[in-house]
Motif scaffolding. Structure first.
Motif, PDB file in Angstrom:
ATOM      1  N   ASP A  36       0.600  -1.220   0.151  1.00  0.00           N
ATOM      2  CA  ASP A  36      -0.001  -0.164  -0.099  1.00  0.00           C
ATOM      3  C   ASP A  36       0.819   1.286   0.139  1.00  0.00           C
ATOM      4  O   ASP A  36       0.311   2.415   0.003  1.00  0.00           O
ATOM      5  CB  ASP A  36      -1.020   0.066   1.169  1.00  0.00           C
ATOM      6  CG  ASP A  36      -2.228  -0.637   0.956  1.00  0.00           C
ATOM      7  OD1 ASP A  36      -2.780  -1.020  -0.162  1.00  0.00           O
ATOM      8  OD2 ASP A  36      -2.876  -1.253   2.004  1.00  0.00           O
ATOM      9  N   ILE A  37       2.179   1.242  -0.136  1.00  0.00           N
ATOM     10  CA  ILE A  37       2.944   2.156  -0.229  1.00  0.00           C
ATOM     11  C   ILE A  37       3.226   2.959  -1.487  1.00  0.00           C
ATOM     12  O   ILE A  37       3.253   2.248  -2.442  1.00  0.00           O
ATOM     13  CB  ILE A  37       4.459   2.116   0.246  1.00  0.00           C
ATOM     14  CG1 ILE A  37       4.408   1.678   1.797  1.00  0.00           C
ATOM     15  CG2 ILE A  37       5.434   3.339   0.283  1.00  0.00           C
ATOM     16  CD1 ILE A  37       3.770   2.582   2.787  1.00  0.00           C
ATOM     17  N   LEU A  88       4.764  -7.430  -3.763  1.00  0.00           N
ATOM     18  CA  LEU A  88       3.551  -7.971  -3.039  1.00  0.00           C
ATOM     19  C   LEU A  88       3.820  -7.688  -1.595  1.00  0.00           C
ATOM     20  O   LEU A  88       4.959  -7.749  -0.799  1.00  0.00           O
ATOM     21  CB  LEU A  88       3.548  -9.478  -3.232  1.00  0.00           C
ATOM     22  CG  LEU A  88       3.176  -9.914  -4.841  1.00  0.00           C
ATOM     23  CD1 LEU A  88       3.316 -11.483  -4.842  1.00  0.00           C
ATOM     24  CD2 LEU A  88       1.890  -9.554  -4.718  1.00  0.00           C
ATOM     25  N   ALA A  89       2.313  -7.568  -0.986  1.00  0.00           N
ATOM     26  CA  ALA A  89       2.497  -7.235   0.409  1.00  0.00           C
ATOM     27  C   ALA A  89       2.664  -8.680   1.308  1.00  0.00           C
ATOM     28  O   ALA A  89       2.498  -9.664   0.699  1.00  0.00           O
ATOM     29  CB  ALA A  89       1.256  -6.882   0.898  1.00  0.00           C
ATOM     30  N   VAL A  99       1.239   6.272   2.324  1.00  0.00           N
ATOM     31  CA  VAL A  99       0.214   5.292   1.968  1.00  0.00           C
ATOM     32  C   VAL A  99      -0.731   5.449   0.931  1.00  0.00           C
ATOM     33  O   VAL A  99      -1.165   6.883   1.062  1.00  0.00           O
ATOM     34  CB  VAL A  99      -0.597   4.867   3.237  1.00  0.00           C
ATOM     35  CG1 VAL A  99      -1.761   3.672   2.992  1.00  0.00           C
ATOM     36  CG2 VAL A  99       0.304   4.539   4.404  1.00  0.00           C
ATOM     37  N   LYS A 100      -1.085   4.804   0.021  1.00  0.00           N
ATOM     38  CA  LYS A 100      -1.782   5.130  -1.176  1.00  0.00           C
ATOM     39  C   LYS A 100      -3.320   5.448  -0.816  1.00  0.00           C
ATOM     40  O   LYS A 100      -4.101   5.486  -1.582  1.00  0.00           O
ATOM     41  CB  LYS A 100      -1.637   3.865  -2.103  1.00  0.00           C
ATOM     42  CG  LYS A 100      -0.621   3.709  -3.015  1.00  0.00           C
ATOM     43  CD  LYS A 100      -0.661   2.727  -3.844  1.00  0.00           C
ATOM     44  CE  LYS A 100       0.182   1.585  -3.592  1.00  0.00           C
ATOM     45  NZ  LYS A 100       0.058   0.789  -4.739  1.00  0.00           N
ATOM     46  N   GLY A 101      -3.773   5.235   0.212  1.00  0.00           N
ATOM     47  CA  GLY A 101      -5.123   4.978   0.688  1.00  0.00           C
ATOM     48  C   GLY A 101      -5.252   3.521   1.040  1.00  0.00           C
ATOM     49  O   GLY A 101      -5.147   2.603   0.189  1.00  0.00           O
ATOM     50  N   SER A 102      -5.852   3.230   2.112  1.00  0.00           N
ATOM     51  CA  SER A 102      -6.075   1.817   2.411  1.00  0.00           C
ATOM     52  C   SER A 102      -7.480   1.339   2.482  1.00  0.00           C
ATOM     53  O   SER A 102      -8.482   2.326   2.687  1.00  0.00           O
ATOM     54  CB  SER A 102      -5.588   1.723   4.090  1.00  0.00           C
ATOM     55  OG  SER A 102      -6.309   2.505   4.984  1.00  0.00           O
ATOM     56  N   GLU A 103      -7.667  -0.006   2.386  1.00  0.00           N
ATOM     57  CA  GLU A 103      -9.225  -0.655   2.596  1.00  0.00           C
ATOM     58  C   GLU A 103      -9.403  -0.545   3.876  1.00  0.00           C
ATOM     59  O   GLU A 103      -8.713  -1.387   4.625  1.00  0.00           O
ATOM     60  CB  GLU A 103      -9.161  -1.606   1.823  1.00  0.00           C
ATOM     61  CG  GLU A 103      -8.974  -1.594   0.349  1.00  0.00           C
ATOM     62  CD  GLU A 103      -8.518  -3.007  -0.378  1.00  0.00           C
ATOM     63  OE1 GLU A 103      -8.803  -4.118   0.182  1.00  0.00           O
ATOM     64  OE2 GLU A 103      -7.803  -3.026  -1.435  1.00  0.00           O
ATOM     65  N   TYR A 136      -1.349  -2.855   3.752  1.00  0.00           N
ATOM     66  CA  TYR A 136      -0.492  -3.792   3.646  1.00  0.00           C
ATOM     67  C   TYR A 136       0.819  -3.311   3.127  1.00  0.00           C
ATOM     68  O   TYR A 136       1.231  -2.530   2.358  1.00  0.00           O
ATOM     69  CB  TYR A 136      -1.212  -4.606   2.319  1.00  0.00           C
ATOM     70  CG  TYR A 136      -2.412  -5.356   2.932  1.00  0.00           C
ATOM     71  CD1 TYR A 136      -2.384  -6.608   3.355  1.00  0.00           C
ATOM     72  CD2 TYR A 136      -3.656  -4.538   3.083  1.00  0.00           C
ATOM     73  CE1 TYR A 136      -3.658  -7.072   4.021  1.00  0.00           C
ATOM     74  CE2 TYR A 136      -4.859  -5.166   3.506  1.00  0.00           C
ATOM     75  CZ  TYR A 136      -4.749  -6.254   3.829  1.00  0.00           C
ATOM     76  OH  TYR A 136      -5.891  -7.006   4.329  1.00  0.00           O
ATOM     77  N   LEU A 137       1.868  -4.050   3.817  1.00  0.00           N
ATOM     78  CA  LEU A 137       3.153  -3.645   3.364  1.00  0.00           C
ATOM     79  C   LEU A 137       4.081  -4.879   2.641  1.00  0.00           C
ATOM     80  O   LEU A 137       3.948  -6.095   3.076  1.00  0.00           O
ATOM     81  CB  LEU A 137       3.874  -3.240   4.715  1.00  0.00           C
ATOM     82  CG  LEU A 137       3.375  -1.870   5.261  1.00  0.00           C
ATOM     83  CD1 LEU A 137       4.080  -1.620   6.494  1.00  0.00           C
ATOM     84  CD2 LEU A 137       3.381  -0.671   4.341  1.00  0.00           C
TER      85      LEU A 137
END
Ligand SMILES: [Zn+2]
Length: 72
Positions: free
Chosen positions: A11-12, A18-19, A35-39, A44-45
């Motif tokens: 998510d970065i 892959l996380a 962070v791109k914006g999380s669900e 996820y990293l």
């Protein structure tokens, strides 16, 4: 914090890996990572960014300790 199944991307911002781990959003935000914006409430990293996060949080604690000690 658990292992993440295959197929979920990190998510970065700008990262295509892959996380491997998921963490609570506030934890990652505290480390000032892009962070791109999380669900929802988890981020996820990938392995690289998880390491980076851990390092940043460790540095934070050092600064906190220094602040505390310098007040004495
Ligand atoms: Zn990443």
């Amino acid at each position: 914090m658990g292992k993440v199944g295959k197929g979920k991307a990190c998510d970065i911002e700008g990262c295509q890996n892959l996380a491997e781990r998921s963490l609570p959003f506030d934890r990652v935000e505290k480390a000032l990572m892009a962070v791109k914006g999380s669900e929802g409430r988890r981020v996820y990293l990938c392995k690289v960014h998880y390491k980076e996060l851990k390092k940043k949080l460790r540095d934070d604690r050092k600064v906190e300790k220094w602040k505390r000690d310098s007040k004495l």
